[in-house]
Design a protein around this motif. Structure first.
Motif, PDB file in Angstrom:
ATOM      1  N   ARG A 423       0.824  -1.221   0.000  1.00  0.00           N
ATOM      2  CA  ARG A 423       0.000   0.000   0.000  1.00  0.00           C
ATOM      3  C   ARG A 423       0.852   1.262   0.000  1.00  0.00           C
ATOM      4  O   ARG A 423       0.544   2.239  -0.698  1.00  0.00           O
ATOM      5  CB  ARG A 423      -0.904  -0.025   1.233  1.00  0.00           C
ATOM      6  N   ASP A 424       1.967   1.237   0.768  1.00  0.00           N
ATOM      7  CA  ASP A 424       2.780   2.439   0.968  1.00  0.00           C
ATOM      8  C   ASP A 424       3.997   2.519   0.045  1.00  0.00           C
ATOM      9  O   ASP A 424       4.810   3.435   0.192  1.00  0.00           O
ATOM     10  CB  ASP A 424       3.262   2.504   2.422  1.00  0.00           C
ATOM     11  N   ALA A 425       4.116   1.571  -0.904  1.00  0.00           N
ATOM     12  CA  ALA A 425       5.309   1.566  -1.771  1.00  0.00           C
ATOM     13  C   ALA A 425       5.477   2.874  -2.527  1.00  0.00           C
ATOM     14  O   ALA A 425       6.594   3.294  -2.843  1.00  0.00           O
ATOM     15  CB  ALA A 425       5.227   0.398  -2.756  1.00  0.00           C
ATOM     16  N   GLY A 426       4.347   3.572  -2.770  1.00  0.00           N
ATOM     17  CA  GLY A 426       4.414   4.850  -3.482  1.00  0.00           C
ATOM     18  C   GLY A 426       5.129   5.941  -2.706  1.00  0.00           C
ATOM     19  O   GLY A 426       5.454   7.003  -3.266  1.00  0.00           O
ATOM     20  N   LEU A 427       5.406   5.703  -1.419  1.00  0.00           N
ATOM     21  CA  LEU A 427       6.152   6.686  -0.621  1.00  0.00           C
ATOM     22  C   LEU A 427       7.630   6.731  -1.010  1.00  0.00           C
ATOM     23  O   LEU A 427       8.353   7.645  -0.597  1.00  0.00           O
ATOM     24  CB  LEU A 427       6.033   6.341   0.868  1.00  0.00           C
ATOM     25  N   ILE A 428       8.074   5.735  -1.785  1.00  0.00           N
ATOM     26  CA  ILE A 428       9.478   5.727  -2.214  1.00  0.00           C
ATOM     27  C   ILE A 428       9.616   6.681  -3.385  1.00  0.00           C
ATOM     28  O   ILE A 428       9.230   6.381  -4.521  1.00  0.00           O
ATOM     29  CB  ILE A 428       9.933   4.311  -2.610  1.00  0.00           C
ATOM     30  N   ARG A 429      10.155   7.852  -3.060  1.00  0.00           N
ATOM     31  CA  ARG A 429      10.352   8.883  -4.082  1.00  0.00           C
ATOM     32  C   ARG A 429      11.838   9.219  -4.168  1.00  0.00           C
ATOM     33  O   ARG A 429      12.676   8.548  -3.584  1.00  0.00           O
ATOM     34  CB  ARG A 429       9.524  10.119  -3.735  1.00  0.00           C
ATOM     35  N   ALA A 430      12.156  10.273  -4.889  1.00  0.00           N
ATOM     36  CA  ALA A 430      13.554  10.608  -5.168  1.00  0.00           C
ATOM     37  C   ALA A 430      14.381  10.754  -3.892  1.00  0.00           C
ATOM     38  O   ALA A 430      15.533  10.303  -3.826  1.00  0.00           O
ATOM     39  CB  ALA A 430      13.620  11.896  -5.987  1.00  0.00           C
ATOM     40  N   GLU A 431      13.787  11.363  -2.846  1.00  0.00           N
ATOM     41  CA  GLU A 431      14.572  11.581  -1.626  1.00  0.00           C
ATOM     42  C   GLU A 431      14.903  10.265  -0.927  1.00  0.00           C
ATOM     43  O   GLU A 431      15.974  10.120  -0.322  1.00  0.00           O
ATOM     44  CB  GLU A 431      13.841  12.531  -0.668  1.00  0.00           C
ATOM     45  N   VAL A 432      14.023   9.281  -1.025  1.00  0.00           N
ATOM     46  CA  VAL A 432      14.310   7.962  -0.427  1.00  0.00           C
ATOM     47  C   VAL A 432      15.384   7.260  -1.242  1.00  0.00           C
ATOM     48  O   VAL A 432      16.309   6.650  -0.694  1.00  0.00           O
ATOM     49  CB  VAL A 432      13.024   7.104  -0.346  1.00  0.00           C
ATOM     50  N   ARG A 433      15.256   7.347  -2.571  1.00  0.00           N
ATOM     51  CA  ARG A 433      16.258   6.696  -3.441  1.00  0.00           C
ATOM     52  C   ARG A 433      17.639   7.292  -3.239  1.00  0.00           C
ATOM     53  O   ARG A 433      18.651   6.622  -3.436  1.00  0.00           O
ATOM     54  CB  ARG A 433      15.823   6.800  -4.907  1.00  0.00           C
ATOM     55  N   ALA A 434      17.695   8.562  -2.856  1.00  0.00           N
ATOM     56  CA  ALA A 434      18.991   9.216  -2.657  1.00  0.00           C
ATOM     57  C   ALA A 434      19.502   9.060  -1.226  1.00  0.00           C
ATOM     58  O   ALA A 434      20.654   9.419  -0.939  1.00  0.00           O
ATOM     59  CB  ALA A 434      18.870  10.706  -2.997  1.00  0.00           C
ATOM     60  N   ASP A 435      18.707   8.524  -0.341  1.00  0.00           N
ATOM     61  CA  ASP A 435      19.072   8.432   1.073  1.00  0.00           C
ATOM     62  C   ASP A 435      20.195   7.418   1.278  1.00  0.00           C
ATOM     63  O   ASP A 435      20.049   6.235   0.916  1.00  0.00           O
ATOM     64  CB  ASP A 435      17.834   8.014   1.878  1.00  0.00           C
ATOM     65  N   PRO A 436      21.329   7.829   1.866  1.00  0.00           N
ATOM     66  CA  PRO A 436      22.459   6.892   2.057  1.00  0.00           C
ATOM     67  C   PRO A 436      22.088   5.682   2.912  1.00  0.00           C
ATOM     68  O   PRO A 436      22.531   4.563   2.643  1.00  0.00           O
ATOM     69  CB  PRO A 436      23.525   7.748   2.743  1.00  0.00           C
TER      70      PRO A 436
END
Length: 929
Positions: A423-436
């Motif tokens: 349900r919450d997979a859409g919360l993965i946006r650019a800032e999450v992908r860039a998070d170390p």
């Protein structure tokens, strides 16, 4: 499952009008009445099917409407037949209580999910065993149905017998579970339904679920045990219709739901999940209808030749970098993936419900074990659970963390938590992908020490993998439209990572001894796992996926946390991940130039180690049977030679030293027959001694001695050669033009596939040719009768006692479905790959005796073949020849290149194949040779 809405039903069939027509024909009486009634029924059935075919063409994805329409059509035909038989054929004024009959639809017919050629499964229920009137009526109804050409699955039982058999037979119980009243005595149907629930189902829920899952697992195993096999079975394959039906059966059995929509009411599906369920079901039902319509039969396999046709009927179009059929199959696999995700959540919920019921009983009914905490998550019963509904919304990095923790601690993820993740997979946006931190967690998962394959598959099915790595989302469910790759790109990639993990844990040492040793010597194991992830990441982009993938690697590796050196190595591995297999399988590894060119590209021992490991897992992850000992041996030979060259900076021995060492080893191997070596050694030039291994030379020398005593001057010998997973066929004969293509033809006639060939001529004019052959399944021939058949076929071909062309043309294609693919033959020439030879590579559609025809074309072109290397990629063959002109030099003239190319293209063309097949069908011709 849920009753489909069928618009304008009378356009499909008007039962009242049909019944009136039948009554009128019956009233006329006479012998002509029955044929006329059958004709009327058949006309109504055909008209209804034609209307449904028109609707399917108009709305090609309306699976529920069309399958429901076919069920409705059969319902009306069955009702009309029943009423006619009861009223006109076996009328009774005052029927007894035993002369009652209920018609129940079961199976797919019961679910109202009938494709155009589905079986009509009917259960005839009557009150007692001995009811002559019931038996007469049933027989009459069946004869009408058979006369209409319907395939009927039927049973005739009393109510008591039905219940008794349902208790002991899972298949009968399942069929009754989804039964539907069609016509006749409804109270009988209601009695069966009530007694089934009260006397059979109650208290047996856990047993039913267990048996259904065992049945499902066995079916999956038969069908390839993956929902991503490239020729899926829409009905019985993993992720197919039967999996959806199994969910419905289990839900109905446990919770007594009547339609699939009620699975939401009992908490087994959310509304969103139910919509996914219906969407996947509707699409697959539509695909099945198209398959039946195209083939004119009950066909459920989505084979390569049918995929194009279904894609066209369902209005899929070509897009840049992706054909219509690839887009259609990608959508199909996305639906199968949804089914997999639904199945996992559904079954986990059922399991939890059973566990709760168990916990409420007995002395410990009031005892609730405490869950332990793990980084804020709850761990209970081996499952990892989020502590609150907004857990991932608070910190979306946890969407990666939950999978990493599951892998690192050997845990499953709680079904409700999996639901939250999806349900919450859409919360993965650019800032999450860039998070170390997110990237570090992902890298830890990817290179996990327990079972990264399984957890990455969960991550993929939850929709998290593709959101965190958007480049991976582009290959999600993407099929590769060929007969070589067995799985979609994402499934192939995840399997490769799993194989890498197994190699690192030492589980595949027997098949991959070098990779199993080298994985513990590489400087960065993270490089190995990231390279496995990214090696096919750029497939379907309309260019060279290796080069494009290298660019993706250069972007992603720093994000994942790899340093500059690791990033450069991964990018190189992705760009060159096919280098080692191409060199090993298409080049002569005894030619020093081959090793020099390979080493010049590899440049370092670290690169070589990683490349061997990646090549091994890439090949093995293609599908069952793709890896074999022959490929392992070739890759090992190349690795050993390159490693020696890289470590020493040169080959260990010069040419003369190598020949002397080989002769000494052969002399020792010959033992008391070493005298043969002194007699014949000088007749073989240095290239022979370098090309062949000691054990084959020893066999050749012994056979050469015997051949000299044979007046026929032809010696053919076969024996199993376990080191290469093949059978060695050695032919020694007086050299003459065309010998190679005749030997190849004889081997093909015996049903063998040539995988390698070395052709030598002694200084005294004798040919010594060594062939490695396998059966059509990639295994060596070992039975004495098989070896004798090969020897006889080769001898016959060399003696010109068989007309090769028509005989070979009559042999069936190894892959009849290869015709579904457009494989245009391509010929390439390379004068740089060898110092002595021109290397010619021919890529073409694989077919019977292709090597024989290419060898004949080379012979007709005036070329001498010194070695041949044969590789197959499903429907494609890649045959490489090391050749010289008759006088001994390389081919250099442009005009010669054009003429040779034309001859080879003609030999490999589909038009030439058709001509030869026609010649073969007409019988042998004296001029055929």
């Amino acid at each position: 499952m849920s009753a489909p809405r069928i618009p304008n039903q009378r356009a499909i069939i008007d039962r009242r009008a049909l019944a009136e027509e039948i009554a009128g024909l019956a009233a006329q009486g006479g012998t002509a009445a029955r044929p006329a009634i059958v004709a009327a029924l058949k006309a109504a059935l055909e008209a209804g099917r034609a209307e449904l075919d028109r609707r399917l063409e108009e709305k090609p994805s309306a699976g529920h409407e069309i399958t429901g329409g076919h069920s409705f059509l059969i319902d009306q035909v069955v009702r009309a037949i029943h009423d006619h038989v009861v009223a006109d054929v076996y009328p009774t004024a005052n029927r007894s209580t035993g002369e009652r009959l209920a018609l129940m639809a079961v199976g797919g017919y019961g679910r109202a999910e009938m494709a155009p050629h589905s079986d009509v499964d009917i259960a005839f229920i009557h009150p007692t065993r001995n009811a002559p009137w019931c038996e007469q009526v049933i027989e009459a109804i069946l004869y009408y149905l058979w006369d209409l050409g319907l395939k009927v699955g039927h049973s005739s039982r009393s109510v008591d017998d039905t219940i008794r058999m349902a208790r002991g037979d899972l298949t009968i119980r399942t069929a009754l579970l989804e039964s539907r009243y069609v016509w006749g005595d409804q109270p009988l149907h209601d009695e069966v339904t009530r007694r089934l629930a009260d006397e059979v189902m109650r208290g047996t829920e856990r047993q039913f679920v267990a048996e259904k899952l065992v049945e499902r697992n066995a079916r999956h195993k038969r069908m390839g045990d993956s929902r991503y096999v490239v020729e899926p079975n829409v009905k019985d394959g993993k992720g197919g219709l039967r999996d959806l039906q199994t969910l419905y059966w289990i839900g109905k059995y446990i919770h007594k739901v009547r339609v699939a929509a009620e699975l939401v009411d009992v908490g087994l599906f959310t509304r969103a999940e139910y919509r996914t369920f219906r969407r996947a079901e509707g699409f697959m039902l539509a695909v099945r209808c198209h398959l039946h319509t195209i083939t004119g039969r009950a066909e459920d396999r989505l084979t390569f030749d049918l995929q194009r046709a279904v894609a066209a009927r369902m209005k899929f179009a070509d897009r840049p970098g992706k054909s219509a059929v690839e887009r259609f199959m990608q959508f199909y696999f996305l639906q199968a993936k949804s089914v997999g995700a639904l199945t996992g959540v559904f079954l986990a919920h059922i399991d939890e419900q059973f566990a709760r019921n168990r916990a409420r009983k007995g002395l410990l009914a009031s005892f609730t074990p405490r869950a332990r905490a793990l980084k804020g998550y709850r761990v209970f019963g081996g499952r990892l659970a989020a502590p609150s509904d907004d857990w991932f919304a608070q910190d979306p990095v946890r969407l990666i963390e939950v999978f990493q923790l599951a892998e690192a601690n050997g845990l499953e993820i709680h079904p409700e938590t999996m639901r939250q993740v999806a349900r919450d997979a859409g919360l993965i946006r650019a800032e999450v992908r860039a998070d170390p931190r997110a990237n570090a967690l992902f890298l830890d998962l990817l290179a996990g020490r327990n079972d990264p394959e399984t957890v990455l598959r969960w991550m993929n099915e939850a929709g998290v993998f593709g959101r965190f790595v958007p480049d991976f989302a582009r290959v999600n469910a993407q099929m590769q439209f060929d007969m070589y790759h067995h799985y979609t790109v994402d499934e192939h990639t995840i399997r490769a990572i799993g194989l890498l993990s197994r190699i690192e844990k030492g589980e595949l040492t027997a098949d991959h001894p070098r990779a199993s040793a080298l994985i513990h010597k590489v400087a960065s194991r993270r490089v190995a796992y990231v390279a496995a992830l990214l090696h096919d990441i750029a497939k379907g982009r309309g260019g060279d996926h290796s080069l494009l993938g290298g660019e993706v690697a250069e972007e992603l590796c720093p994000r994942f946390g790899l340093d500059e050196g690791e990033t450069a190595l991964v990018a190189w591995l992705v760009r060159q991940h096919l280098l080692m297999s191409r060199t090993a399988f298409k080049r002569d590894l005894t030619d020093p130039k081959t090793i020099e060119d390979f080493v010049a590209e590899v440049q370092s021992v670290e690169r070589l180690r990683h490349l061997l490991i990646l090549t091994a897992v890439d090949i093995r992850a293609v599908g069952p049977g793709t890896w074999n000992s022959w490929k392992g041996q070739l890759l090992g030979d190349l690795s050993d030679a390159a490693m020696e060259r890289l470590r020493l900076g040169h080959m260990k021995h010069g040419r003369s030293a190598m020949v002397a060492a080989k002769k000494a080893a052969v002399e020792e191997a010959l033992g008391d027959k070493a005298g043969l070596l002194r007699l014949y050694a000088d007749r073989f030039d240095d290239s022979y001694w370098i090309a062949e291994p000691e054990d084959i030379i020893a066999l050749n020398i012994m056979q050469y001695g015997t051949a000299h005593e044979d007046a026929a001057k032809v010696s053919v010998h076969c024996e199993v050669y376990p080191a290469r997973g093949a059978t060695l066929v050695t032919v020694i004969a007086a050299d003459n033009p065309g010998l190679f293509y005749r030997i190849a033809g004889g081997i093909h006639l015996a049903g063998a596939n040539i995988i390698d060939a070395r052709i030598h001529t002694t200084r005294s004019g004798w040919a010594v040719d060594n062939f490695l052959v396998q059966d059509p399944h990639g295994a060596p021939f070992s039975e004495p009768a098989q070896l004798a058949r090969i020897e006889h076929a080769v001898a016959e071909a060399l003696a010109n006692r068989v007309a090769l062309v028509p005989e070979l043309a009559r042999r069936p294609l190894p892959h009849s479905r290869a015709r579904a693919f457009d494989v245009r033959p391509v010929v390439t020439f390379d004068n740089r790959a060898s110092n002595r030879f021109t290397v010619i590579e021919v890529n073409a559609r694989d077919r019977a005796a292709l090597l024989n025809r290419l060898a004949r074309a080379l012979y007709d072109s005036g070329l001498v073949v010194f070695s041949a290397h044969i590789t197959n990629y499903g429907e494609r063959a890649a045959d490489t020849f090391y050749v010289t002109e008759t006088a001994g030099g390389k081919v250099t003239e442009p005009a010669r290149f054009k003429a040779i190319e034309a001859a080879l293209l003609d030999a490999a063309s589909d038009e030439r194949q058709a001509e030869l097949e026609t010649a073969g069908a007409a019988g042998p011709s004296p001029a055929s040779e």
